[in-house]
Design a protein around this motif. Structure first.
Motif, short mmCIF file in Angstrom:
data_model
loop_
_atom_site.label_atom_id
_atom_site.label_comp_id
_atom_site.label_asym_id
_atom_site.label_seq_id
_atom_site.Cartn_x
_atom_site.Cartn_y
_atom_site.Cartn_z
N SER A 231 5.52 16.74 0.69
CA SER A 231 4.80 15.48 0.63
C SER A 231 5.80 14.35 0.51
CB SER A 231 3.84 15.47 -0.57
OG SER A 231 3.28 14.17 -0.74
N MET A 232 5.67 13.35 1.40
CA MET A 232 6.57 12.20 1.39
C MET A 232 5.75 10.95 1.16
SD MET A 232 9.04 13.21 4.63
CE MET A 232 10.35 12.09 4.17
N ALA A 233 6.04 10.24 0.05
CA ALA A 233 5.29 9.05 -0.32
C ALA A 233 6.05 7.82 0.11
CB ALA A 233 5.04 9.02 -1.82
N VAL A 234 5.36 6.90 0.83
CA VAL A 234 5.99 5.71 1.39
C VAL A 234 5.22 4.48 0.94
CG1 VAL A 234 6.70 4.53 3.51
CG2 VAL A 234 6.73 7.02 3.42
N ARG A 235 5.95 3.44 0.55
CA ARG A 235 5.34 2.15 0.21
C ARG A 235 5.47 1.22 1.40
NH1 ARG A 235 6.26 -0.09 -5.56
NH2 ARG A 235 4.67 1.51 -5.81
N ARG B 93 0.84 -1.18 0.00
CA ARG B 93 0.00 0.00 0.00
C ARG B 93 0.89 1.24 0.00
NH1 ARG B 93 -3.01 -3.43 -0.99
NH2 ARG B 93 -5.06 -3.88 -0.09
N ASP B 94 0.50 2.24 -0.77
CA ASP B 94 1.25 3.50 -0.84
C ASP B 94 0.46 4.59 -0.14
OD1 ASP B 94 3.05 2.13 -2.35
OD2 ASP B 94 2.42 2.97 -4.28
N ILE B 95 1.17 5.36 0.68
CA ILE B 95 0.55 6.51 1.34
C ILE B 95 1.43 7.72 1.10
CG2 ILE B 95 -0.67 5.15 3.09
CD1 ILE B 95 1.55 5.88 5.05
N ALA B 96 0.83 8.89 0.91
CA ALA B 96 1.55 10.15 0.77
C ALA B 96 1.15 11.05 1.92
CB ALA B 96 1.24 10.81 -0.57
N MET B 97 2.12 11.41 2.74
CA MET B 97 1.86 12.20 3.93
C MET B 97 2.45 13.60 3.77
SD MET B 97 0.19 10.04 5.75
CE MET B 97 0.08 11.01 7.25
#
Length: 805
Positions: free
Chosen positions: A765-769, A713-717
């Motif tokens: 914005s930092m996107a993490v998998r 799942r990818d989230i961008a915080m």
């Protein structure tokens, strides 16, 4: 040290060949480094006397000489030497003679020939043609009393061998021909010719006032006045020859006599021009600011750590090292003062190096010279002066103020047998020590020795054990296999070897360097922030004056060296020791009190990552390239990187390296100030870590391969600019209470130039998998959504972040 074999055999002449003699000395601890003949082979060269010398009828530079070679009839010899004249005796190579090889390496044979129409029945020789020296300015003139027709080899004693010895510092008693002969007598049992020093007849009663103000500098000072000396007298040929074969050129008769006695008995001495001494002599320590012009022409400034001989006006000599120019003897000298002294070795050691030169006298005095024979040697020197230069000798003044006290040393026979590794009897040990001239007292299983005054190297039991085994003979030692049980020392699996680390860094493209631990003081101040480095008392060079506390300066020097030789890409590393002050460290067999000596590994990357290639544009090495190398080096241990500051590194491009919360090193780009100072086109990236931390690794624990496919799942915080990657991942991992999170990887950072897309100007914005999985079953949507939501909530709570819409 070198000397002729013939001189040695005058003191001790065992029935051994030259090679056997050399082997005996070497096996006795006096290593013979080289044997070479005094002169190369040649034959049929005799003494000839020129009876007539006339101009050559057909050549301006040639003369026709009639030479008497003891054959009845005179020989007609054509010669071009400028000094060919009637009455001199010179070497004559007869017809059939073979001279030493020339530049082509072939022997030169003399034949009857014609030079410009005149027959020549031989050749008159120079010293260079016989390979006796490089002098080719004229014929070699022989002594006027040389018998005509005698072979030149026997006349000049050319069938001799030069011995060159490589002596260790403890063999000061062998720094003379007599000293070597004394050792040879002990090793072979051949008789030793003891010297006899007869007192010379006194011609006057004059004395020079001498005061020894520093007993810790000079223990004994002896001297006498000799008047009406002919300083222009010629040194005898036999003395010139012996000095030359010891590697010493002839200077003047007085200097030659002093040098001769030094080579003969190991006694350095000095001869002053008496009339140039102001008042008396004072043997004392120097005073700060005092200057002295030496015999070698150099002017030195002394201090209170350097011993001097001074008169009532000025300093006249460096004690035990070199005399001064102001009292040097000259052709005008008529009255001299001859001095022989005992200088304490500790007072002479290292003083020559302060002034960047060394002398034969200093070399001997700093190792120890016999204090008991100063008067006898003064008599010997005086006798030579009177026989060569004439004069009238006065009485000897002898000031013995503080002499070494011999301390008895005890040898346990059982201990000697154990250390040497062979059975020994007490009689064998006593005989060996007695042959060396040592005073031995026997006890029950022990031998007590009072060292003679010329043996400064005998202080502990092991010194006597060494004397015993070298006299008995190292070749007598049996070959005994080891009896101790052999047990392999296995390294723990949780610790990697240095060799493995070297291989790993080499596989990453780094080349190993090995550098001195002595560095410039500026490096410690600038690159390590060390204002009080450990200083060397006696540095080998001014730019190597302190011990390093960091490896970074050594790597930068290696970089500069390679760049100066047109290298475009440099990646180097070093595994070495550093030195820092630590009051908690005590002295042991491997440590020094107050100094910690940890091992470190450091690396430097400069230039393109992969070098020149066609596939892609080659960017230069940056912080993250080196960071990847450090992570590979520490793998499988996971390291954390936190922003930090270091004196050698860029303030905003530097991080400290943490393993399990412990600071183990630093990584960063070189500071712009030092980049400019070192004249580097690009900034290199450097890292330095404690070697123990790099060598440690967890023992592998095997787990089964997951049977169920993981979910991603990818989230961008959206977070504030000050939030770091490490903080974000720490917040995500802290939310994993169910143990489903296998990995979290940052794959994108978005930072708009101005507020847009819900991202403010001070945000990013930092996107993490996220990779989620379980070993027990396939995850359900509820489990996946719950784990993702927990990560989002943790970021919001800990970092104030929010999910990007």
């Amino acid at each position: 040290m070198q000397f002729p074999e013939s001189w040695l055999r005058e003191f001790c002449n065992p029935p051994l060949t030259t090679q056997q003699l050399a082997d005996t000395l070497t096996m006795g601890g006096l290593e013979v480094e080289e044997l070479r003949p005094v002169a190369p082979p040649f034959s049929k060269v005799v003494v000839g006397e020129i009876k007539e010398a006339v101009q050559h009828p057909n050549a301006d530079r040639l003369r026709v000489c009639q030479v008497d070679a003891g054959q009845g009839a005179l020989l007609n010899v054509v010669c071009g030497a400028p000094n060919a004249r009637v009455g001199i005796k010179v070497p004559l190579a007869l017809v059939g003679a073979e001279l030493p090889p020339g530049e082509d390496g072939k022997p030169f044979q003399i034949k009857v020939g014609k030079l410009r129409g005149v027959e020549s029945q031989g050749m008159l020789c120079s010293a260079r043609e016989l390979r006796l020296s490089e002098d080719h300015g004229g014929l070699l003139e022989l002594p006027a009393d040389a018998p005509i027709g005698v072979d030149v080899r026997s006349l000049l004693k050319l069938d001799d061998t030069i011995f060159t010895l490589k002596l260790t510092p403890n063999l000061a008693h062998a720094l003379s021909v007599y000293g070597v002969a004394r050792e040879l007598s002990a090793l072979t049992g051949a008789p030793l010719q003891q010297p006899k020093f007869a007192s010379v007849a006194l011609g006057h009663q004059d004395r020079l006032a001498v005061k020894v103000s520093a007993p810790d500098l000079c223990g004994r000072f002896s001297g006498r006045i000799v008047r009406n000396v002919d300083t222009q007298a010629k040194t005898p040929a036999w003395m010139v020859e012996r000095l030359a074969r010891c590697g010493q050129r002839s200077v003047t008769a007085l200097v030659d006599i002093s040098n001769y006695v030094m080579f003969e008995f190991g006694r350095p001495s000095h001869i002053f021009d008496l009339d140039k001494i102001h008042g008396g002599l004072d043997v004392r320590w120097g005073r700060p600011g005092e200057q002295l012009k030496l015999l070698n022409g150099a002017t030195v400034t002394v201090d209170d750590k350097v011993g001097v001989i001074a008169d009532d006006v000025q300093v006249e000599s460096l004690a035990g090292i070199m005399g001064g120019d102001s009292t040097a003897v000259s052709d005008a000298t008529r009255n001299v003062y001859v001095e022989a002294a005992f200088w304490w070795p500790a007072a002479i050691q290292g003083r020559s190096r302060r002034f960047n030169f060394s002398t034969d006298a200093g070399h001997r005095f700093e190792r120890g010279v016999d204090p008991s024979t100063t008067v006898e040697h003064i008599e010997h020197i005086t006798g030579l002066i009177l026989s060569i230069c004439g004069g009238e000798a006065g009485p000897v003044d002898d000031h013995a103020v503080k002499l070494p006290e011999p301390r008895p040393v005890t040898l346990r026979v059982a201990r000697a047998a154990k250390v040497i590794g062979m059975p020994l009897t007490q009689q064998q040990c006593a005989d060996a020590l007695a042959r060396l001239g040592l005073d031995v007292t026997e006890g029950a299983g022990t031998l007590t020795v009072r060292p003679p005054p010329y043996r400064f190297d005998i202080a502990i039991e092991e010194d006597l054990i060494e004397e015993v085994v070298r006299v008995i003979g190292y070749d007598k030692l049996p070959t005994t296999p080891p009896l101790a049980p052999i047990q392999a020392s296995l390294r723990s699996e949780a610790r990697r070897s240095r060799f493995v680390l070297r291989r790993l860094l080499a596989a990453l493209g780094y080349s190993e360097t090995i550098n001195f631990s002595f560095v410039e003081a500026d490096w410690e101040r600038d690159l390590a922030g060390n204002a009080a480095p450990i200083k060397l008392l006696n540095p080998i060079a001014s730019q190597m004056s302190v011990m390093r506390s960091s490896l970074l300066g050594s790597l930068l020097q290696a970089l500069r060296f390679n760049l100066d030789r047109k290298a475009e890409r440099v990646r180097v590393f070093e595994i070495g020791r550093v030195y820092t002050r630590d009051a908690a460290v005590a002295t042991t067999d491997t440590t020094v009190r107050g100094i910690r000596q940890p091992m470190r590994v450091a690396g430097l990357a400069y230039g393109d990552v992969d070098g020149l290639q066609w596939g892609r544009k080659a960017p230069g090495s940056d912080f993250f390239d080196a960071k990847g190398d450090v992570e590979t080096l520490l793998s499988p241990v996971k390291a954390q990187f936190e922003a930090a500051e270091h004196p050698a590194m860029h303030p905003g491009r530097c991080a400290r390296i943490l393993v399990d919360g412990k600071d183990v090193g630093v990584i960063g780009e070189l500071h712009p100030r030092w980049r400019q100072q070192w004249e580097l086109a690009h900034a290199p990236v450097l890292f330095e870590l404690d070697l123990d931390a790099v060598q440690a690794r967890p023992v592998p624990a095997f787990v089964p391969v997951p049977r169920f496919q993981p979910a991603e799942r990818d989230i961008a915080m959206i977070v504030k600019d000050k939030v770091t990657h490490a903080q974000l991942l720490a917040a995500i991992r802290s939310a994993d209470t169910s143990g489903l999170l296998r990995d979290a990887m940052l794959f994108d950072v978005y930072k708009p130039k101005q507020a847009a897309g819900g991202v403010a100007a001070d945000e990013k914005s930092m996107a993490v998998r996220l990779t989620l999985g379980s070993a027990e079953a396939t995850l359900t949507d509820e489990q996946i959504d719950g784990a993702v939501q927990a990560a989002i909530d943790s970021i919001a709570a800990r970092l104030g972040g929010r999910l990007r819409g």
